[in-house]
Design a protein around this motif. Structure first.
Motif, PDB file in Angstrom:
ATOM      1  N   GLU A 148      41.271  27.284  39.243  1.00 40.95           N
ATOM      2  CA  GLU A 148      41.704  26.851  37.911  1.00 40.95           C
ATOM      3  C   GLU A 148      40.503  26.438  37.062  1.00 40.95           C
ATOM      4  O   GLU A 148      40.373  26.845  35.901  1.00 40.95           O
ATOM      5  N   SER A 149      39.617  25.631  37.611  1.00 40.83           N
ATOM      6  CA  SER A 149      38.465  25.139  36.869  1.00 40.83           C
ATOM      7  C   SER A 149      37.520  26.272  36.474  1.00 40.83           C
ATOM      8  O   SER A 149      37.073  26.351  35.328  1.00 40.83           O
ATOM      9  N   VAL A 150      37.236  27.152  37.413  1.00 37.49           N
ATOM     10  CA  VAL A 150      36.343  28.280  37.141  1.00 37.49           C
ATOM     11  C   VAL A 150      36.957  29.193  36.080  1.00 37.49           C
ATOM     12  O   VAL A 150      36.295  29.582  35.112  1.00 37.49           O
ATOM     13  N   VAL A 203      37.627  31.477  30.526  1.00 36.51           N
ATOM     14  CA  VAL A 203      38.485  31.652  29.349  1.00 36.51           C
ATOM     15  C   VAL A 203      37.813  31.017  28.128  1.00 36.51           C
ATOM     16  O   VAL A 203      37.771  31.606  27.046  1.00 36.51           O
ATOM     17  N   ALA A 204      37.249  29.827  28.308  1.00 31.29           N
ATOM     18  CA  ALA A 204      36.565  29.133  27.209  1.00 31.29           C
ATOM     19  C   ALA A 204      35.334  29.922  26.747  1.00 31.29           C
ATOM     20  O   ALA A 204      35.120  30.100  25.541  1.00 31.29           O
ATOM     21  N   ALA A 241      46.508  29.969  28.871  1.00 32.37           N
ATOM     22  CA  ALA A 241      46.691  28.658  29.509  1.00 32.37           C
ATOM     23  C   ALA A 241      46.492  28.833  31.006  1.00 32.37           C
ATOM     24  O   ALA A 241      46.999  29.787  31.603  1.00 32.37           O
ATOM     25  N   VAL A 242      45.765  27.905  31.628  1.00 29.15           N
ATOM     26  CA  VAL A 242      45.408  28.001  33.044  1.00 29.15           C
ATOM     27  C   VAL A 242      45.809  26.720  33.750  1.00 29.15           C
ATOM     28  O   VAL A 242      45.515  25.623  33.279  1.00 29.15           O
ATOM     29  N   ASP A 243      46.500  26.853  34.891  1.00 29.52           N
ATOM     30  CA  ASP A 243      46.776  25.677  35.716  1.00 29.52           C
ATOM     31  C   ASP A 243      46.846  26.090  37.175  1.00 29.52           C
ATOM     32  O   ASP A 243      46.535  27.221  37.531  1.00 29.52           O
ATOM     33  N   SER A 244      47.237  25.140  38.038  1.00 24.43           N
ATOM     34  CA  SER A 244      47.303  25.435  39.466  1.00 24.43           C
ATOM     35  C   SER A 244      48.346  24.552  40.132  1.00 24.43           C
ATOM     36  O   SER A 244      48.787  23.552  39.555  1.00 24.43           O
TER      37      SER A 244
END
Length: 163
Positions: free
Chosen positions: A20-22, A27-28, A37-40
């Motif tokens: 998620e962080s990577v 994306v940014a 939108a990104v999550d986990s």
């Protein structure tokens, strides 16, 4: 319309928060924050409400990624709002397919390393939890390698959607 991606591992404290962080950083960098939108989450709720494993946080932060995270469990109802569900290994893939309410939902599930052409037939990101720090470093390398192809795939999907 926002394209929604969720990374899923076992407890949501090692592999999926790392992915998620990577991916959020990728994306940014691509200037797509407003469109993706990104999550986990985890297949189980054992660590729900806890931060990521300290080794995950340490490795992420040392490589310039955000280590902030709160674990949660993946719920079948989420399929309706997600466009892509990324499993970190084949066990997660099977668990998610069993959870998928419809065949359409099951088609949203992919293995992360399937986006890395160099991965060959070994598409699992090994669980680093029971090992040493080197396993977390290896996990990060695999996640970073696959994130390039995943970003390209998401860009292609966005190109086929109306803004």
């Amino acid at each position: 319309m926002t394209y929604r991606v969720c990374f899923v591992c076992t407890g949501n404290i090692c592999r999926s928060p790392m992915a998620e962080s990577v991916f959020r950083a990728r994306v940014a960098q691509a200037g797509l924050e407003g469109r993706v939108a990104v999550d986990s989450a985890g297949t189980g709720g054992w660590h729900e409400g806890e931060p990521a494993d300290p080794r995950t946080v340490s490795v992420l932060e040392e490589h310039g990624y955000d280590g902030e995270h709160t674990a949660r469990q993946f719920l079948p109802s989420w399929f309706t709002r997600l466009d892509l569900v990324i499993a970190l290994d084949t066990g997660h893939l099977r668990a998610l397919r069993r959870m998928a309410p419809t065949a359409e939902d099951a088609r949203k599930i992919r293995l992360l390393r399937s986006y890395d052409p160099a991965a060959g037939d070994d598409l699992d990101v090994p669980d680093p939890y029971y090992g040493g720090r080197d396993g977390f470093e290896e996990c990060l390398e695999m996640v970073e390698a696959a994130s390039t192809g995943l970003l390209a795939a998401v860009r292609e999907e966005l190109g086929g959607r109306a803004a």
